[in-house]
Design an enzyme around this catalytic site. Structure first.
Site, PDB file in Angstrom:
ATOM      1  CD  GLU A 112      -2.878  -1.178   2.366  1.00  0.00           C
ATOM      2  OE1 GLU A 112      -3.837  -1.959   2.311  1.00  0.00           O
ATOM      3  OE2 GLU A 112      -2.677  -0.406   3.318  1.00  0.00           O
ATOM      4  CG  HIS A 234      -8.818   6.775   2.647  1.00  0.00           C
ATOM      5  ND1 HIS A 234      -8.883   6.600   1.283  1.00  0.00           N
ATOM      6  CD2 HIS A 234      -8.217   5.666   3.137  1.00  0.00           C
ATOM      7  CE1 HIS A 234      -8.341   5.442   0.974  1.00  0.00           C
ATOM      8  NE2 HIS A 234      -7.931   4.847   2.079  1.00  0.00           N
ATOM      9  NE  ARG A 280      -4.366   5.416   3.930  1.00  0.00           N
ATOM     10  CZ  ARG A 280      -4.988   4.627   4.792  1.00  0.00           C
ATOM     11  NH1 ARG A 280      -5.398   5.104   5.946  1.00  0.00           N
ATOM     12  NH2 ARG A 280      -5.217   3.358   4.510  1.00  0.00           N
ATOM     13  CG  HIS A 341      -9.563   6.943   6.686  1.00  0.00           C
ATOM     14  ND1 HIS A 341     -10.589   6.037   6.502  1.00  0.00           N
ATOM     15  CD2 HIS A 341      -8.416   6.213   6.800  1.00  0.00           C
ATOM     16  CE1 HIS A 341     -10.093   4.810   6.493  1.00  0.00           C
ATOM     17  NE2 HIS A 341      -8.780   4.885   6.679  1.00  0.00           N
ATOM     18  NE  ARG A 376      -4.356   4.938  10.121  1.00  0.00           N
ATOM     19  CZ  ARG A 376      -4.764   4.126   9.140  1.00  0.00           C
ATOM     20  NH1 ARG A 376      -4.092   3.023   8.854  1.00  0.00           N
ATOM     21  NH2 ARG A 376      -5.845   4.426   8.436  1.00  0.00           N
TER      22      ARG A 376
END
Length: 525
Positions: A112, A234, A280, A341, A376
């Site tokens: 990811e 997000h 992100r 998010h 994060r």
């Protein structure tokens, strides 16, 4: 009505359930769940759990990626603690029976955004749901676990509230939303596992239960709170009038998805060399920039070039949900927008998941362990839940047996039923709208001050309402949301730089050395 347990756990997501199951062989545990026990942000997690499981990967690489994503605001000890305990956490889930997806030579690992290696173990594209279903079955069957569904915690009972000199938590008050009765729940150890605060924003990928309850309760009790300005948006929430809060997993970009403008032009390479695999915060700001620059309602995430078989194998749930809405992702791109998010900040805890109040612990999204820093890294959240839930359990089990003081019952003698519920719904809507407009992906000091002014007006109105009328689920959540909003703005105003998820037009540069934004208050009686 009073109840006594050895441990009280507030929240039924992964942190709460895993802690309860680890404790239940030797402790009597109560788990409070705002809705049914299977409703949580954990169950909505699609991508997976990051851990070093491949010989080609390393602990140092995972730590480095976590620091890079977190803009080097991460706590070194907490980060190493989580990453080094990753494999054991995954092994525990496997022992519980979680059916992780397999590949040709063992478990399939995906990659990811922000990760330098394939290290995300998953169950197709519905990891959180599979984990939650596995643990919930065991939770409900265990004789030492009492699950209180449709209950919402109101406030902690601390030594200060009882007139004692000790700084200790003795349990909490909780509303049974079905009966309207308030329970007094006494326990020598209490774990906050309430999740984040996404519902403070108008658009979010979070479930309706994510109203910052544990963070607000801990702040009122006197706990320190940190890094609340770092709200992760997000990049890819499905944009469709009938699709409430449906997330398009990070793994879609990890497996080759391309972000495009309406005319098909790819744009991420103009913003970052890592393109769609950038962290992100970078991707969310890039989408926000393109939407505002061009007056777009959304952008598009295209995975169709990978082929139908690949898509159905890797993303069956996303494919099915989009198809219900008339979008065939094997043939056309997915309309997406950023949405609130994840809450990277929260209640300050140590490596044992202890807060600054004795007997009160926090794990998961409600806590600020130092792992996430300013942003994060994808799929570190469920890992953090598991590792710090275990840390809390180990510390609770090591504590000597304590005798609890007598806890007073909830006092409703001076309140009445609310005469106008419309006040709550109006304030809820107003709060979420101005937080989205003024405290969103890109911020200015003027916008933050504007939000702070409105928050203070709402606080006075809500406090007056709370003091005069019987509590309801909506009132409790609104009270917690406005406190959480205040903490977000206060932390944002303290940060005189742009770092990670906090981007200010007034302070666009990143300071040479980053420091956490810590808020403390005097202990209240």
């Amino acid at each position: 009505m009073s109840h006594h347990y050895d441990v009280l756990i507030i929240g039924s997501g992964l942190a709460g359930q895993s802690a309860a199951l680890r404790l239940a062989d030797s402790k009597r545990v109560a788990v409070i769940s705002k809705r049914t026990v299977d409703v949580s942000a954990s169950a909505w997690a699609q991508g997976g759990i990051a851990a070093v499981l491949d010989s080609r990967d390393s602990i140092e690489a995972h730590i480095r990626d976590t620091f890079e994503a977190g803009s080097h605001l991460n706590d070194p000890q907490a980060t190493r603690f989580v990453v080094e305990n990753g494999r054991r956490a995954i092994d525990w889930l496997i022992d519980q029976g979680v059916p992780f997806t397999r590949g040709d030579d063992g478990y399939h690992l995906t990659r990811e955004g922000g990760h330098s290696a394939r290290r995300v173990i998953h169950v197709a594209d519905a990891t959180g749901l599979a984990v939650q279903q596995t643990l919930t079955e065991k939770l409900l069957a265990h004789p030492n676990i009492t699950v209180l569904e449709n209950h919402i915690a109101i406030d902690f009972v601390t030594g200060g509230k009882l007139g004692l000199a000790e700084n200790r938590c003795h349990g909490a008050y909780a509303l049974d939303t079905a009966s309207g009765k308030v329970l007094t729940i006494a326990a020598p150890a209490t774990l906050i596992a309430t999740g984040g605060a996404g519902k403070v924003y108008l658009y979010t990928t979070n479930p309706d239960t994510s109203t910052g309850d544990g963070i607000a309760m801990a702040w009122r009790a006197g706990c320190a709170v940190a890094n609340m300005e770092f709200i992760q948006f997000h990049p890819t929430c499905l944009y469709h009038p009938q699709a409430k809060s449906f997330l398009i997993s990070e793994a879609v970009r990890g497996e080759g998805g391309i972000l495009r403008l309406p005319d098909g032009t790819r744009f991420m390479l103009q913003h970052d060399a890592r393109a769609e695999l950038a962290p992100r915060d970078v991707v969310a700001r890039a989408i926000d920039f393109e939407m505002k620059k061009r007056g777009l309602d959304c952008v598009f995430l295209d995975i169709a070039h990978k082929g139908r078989d690949f898509i159905l194998h890797h993303f069956p749930n996303i494919h099915a949900r989009c198809l219900e809405l008339g979008i065939d992702i094997t043939r056309e791109p997915i309309p997406v927008v950023p949405a609130a998010h994840y809450t990277c900040g929260g209640i300050v805890t140590d490596l044992h998941a202890r807060t600054s109040i004795d007997g009160l612990y926090a794990a998961g999204e409600a806590a600020c362990t130092g792992l996430h820093g300013a942003n994060r890294l994808a799929s570190n959240s469920l890992l953090e839940c598991l590792v710090f839930a275990e840390a809390a359990v180990n510390d609770i089990l090591a504590q000597p047996t304590r005798k609890l003081p007598e806890l007073p019952k909830w006092d409703e003698s001076r309140v009445t039923d609310a005469d106008e519920e419309v006040v709550i719904s109006h304030n809820w809507d107003e709060l979420r709208r101005f937080m989205w407009d003024y405290v969103g992906i890109v911020r200015t000091t003027k916008r933050l001050r504007r939000a702070q002014h409105r928050i203070r007006l709402l606080m006075r109105e809500i406090d007056e309402f709370y003091a005069n009328f019987r509590v309801t689920n909506d009132l409790i959540e609104l009270r917690n949301l406005v406190v959480t909003a205040d903490l977000i703005v206060r932390c944002a105003l303290k940060r005189k730089e742009s770092r990670g998820l906090h981007f200010s037009r007034d302070y666009p540069e990143t300071a040479p050395t980053g420091r956490p934004s810590i808020l403390r208050r005097a202990r209240r009686r």
